[in-house]
Design an enzyme around this catalytic site. Structure first.
Site, PDB file in Angstrom:
ATOM      1  CB  CYS A  77      43.657  12.116  22.618  1.00 34.24           C
ATOM      2  SG  CYS A  77      44.006  13.441  21.430  1.00 34.24           S
ATOM      3  CG  HIS A 177      46.969   9.479  20.240  1.00 36.91           C
ATOM      4  ND1 HIS A 177      45.624   9.205  20.309  1.00 36.91           N
ATOM      5  CD2 HIS A 177      47.068  10.725  19.732  1.00 36.91           C
ATOM      6  CE1 HIS A 177      44.947  10.228  19.839  1.00 36.91           C
ATOM      7  NE2 HIS A 177      45.792  11.168  19.490  1.00 36.91           N
ATOM      8  CD  GLU A 179      45.901   5.391  21.141  1.00 35.89           C
ATOM      9  OE1 GLU A 179      45.455   6.271  20.386  1.00 35.89           O
ATOM     10  OE2 GLU A 179      46.043   5.565  22.367  1.00 35.89           O
TER      11      GLU A 179
END
Length: 195
Positions: A77, A177, A179
């Site tokens: 990001c 993202h 994650e």
């Protein structure tokens, strides 16, 4: 294996920690140069504003440290954007690891800015995308994006085609993202840890 998450004034670190824990990877959150240099893998995440984040990096010498690292480094990001040459967000000179500029999405009928939510990535190349299907979906939250360039390893289309992922030497980056991008995002993190 020692994985370090670089600590600086950017949000979203907690979700990166959770993702690493799900993969059974131990990690250290730090801005200490010795710890970062001795890591096997370095993750440079971020949610925030480019000029404020770069000011923190400069103040702590991280703007010189990060580009000098020799082990695999993954920026996500805002971390990815700061690894580029320049960001239009508050006219910010960044670290220049990737020789490309980050530009704001123009106001375009039918598109909301920021680009928020799930979108597919395509034209996949490189080791981090191994095991991913073409057009895999990832979770994005951003108003700025790097143009497509020779270092692009995945493309996303929103307003214009942009670099969803970049790779140069030991540096890897993702605009989305990973994650919080489900199994596909976890696959990217696992691929990075296995480099």
């Amino acid at each position: 294996m020692k994985t370090v998450i670089i600590k600086y004034n950017a949000g979203n670190v907690q979700s990166v920690m959770y993702a690493l824990e799900r993969l059974g990877a131990s990690y250290l959150l730090t801005d200490d140069e010795t710890e970062i240099r001795s890591a096997d893998k370095v993750i440079f995440p971020g949610v925030g504003e480019a000029s404020t984040a770069m000011a923190y990096l400069r103040e702590h010498g991280l703007d010189k440290l990060i580009p000098s690292l020799k082990q695999p480094v993954l920026g996500t990001c805002v971390g990815m954007q700061l690894m580029c040459r320049y960001s239009e967000e508050n006219n910010t000179t960044c670290m220049g690891i990737f020789d490309i500029d980050v530009r704001r999405f123009p106001q375009t009928p039918g598109y909301k800015v920021p680009h928020t939510g799930w979108n597919n990535i395509h034209t996949l190349k490189g080791s981090l995308t191994e095991g991913l299907a073409e057009n895999a979906y990832m979770y994005f939250v951003h108003s700025y994006a790097a143009d497509v360039c020779p270092e692009t390893t995945a493309v996303c289309d929103y307003v214009r085609p942009f670099s969803a992922m970049l790779h140069r030497d030991n540096f890897y980056a993702a605009q989305f993202h990973a994650e919080i991008s489900g199994n596909e995002g976890q696959q990217i993190l696992e691929n990075f840890l296995n480099l």
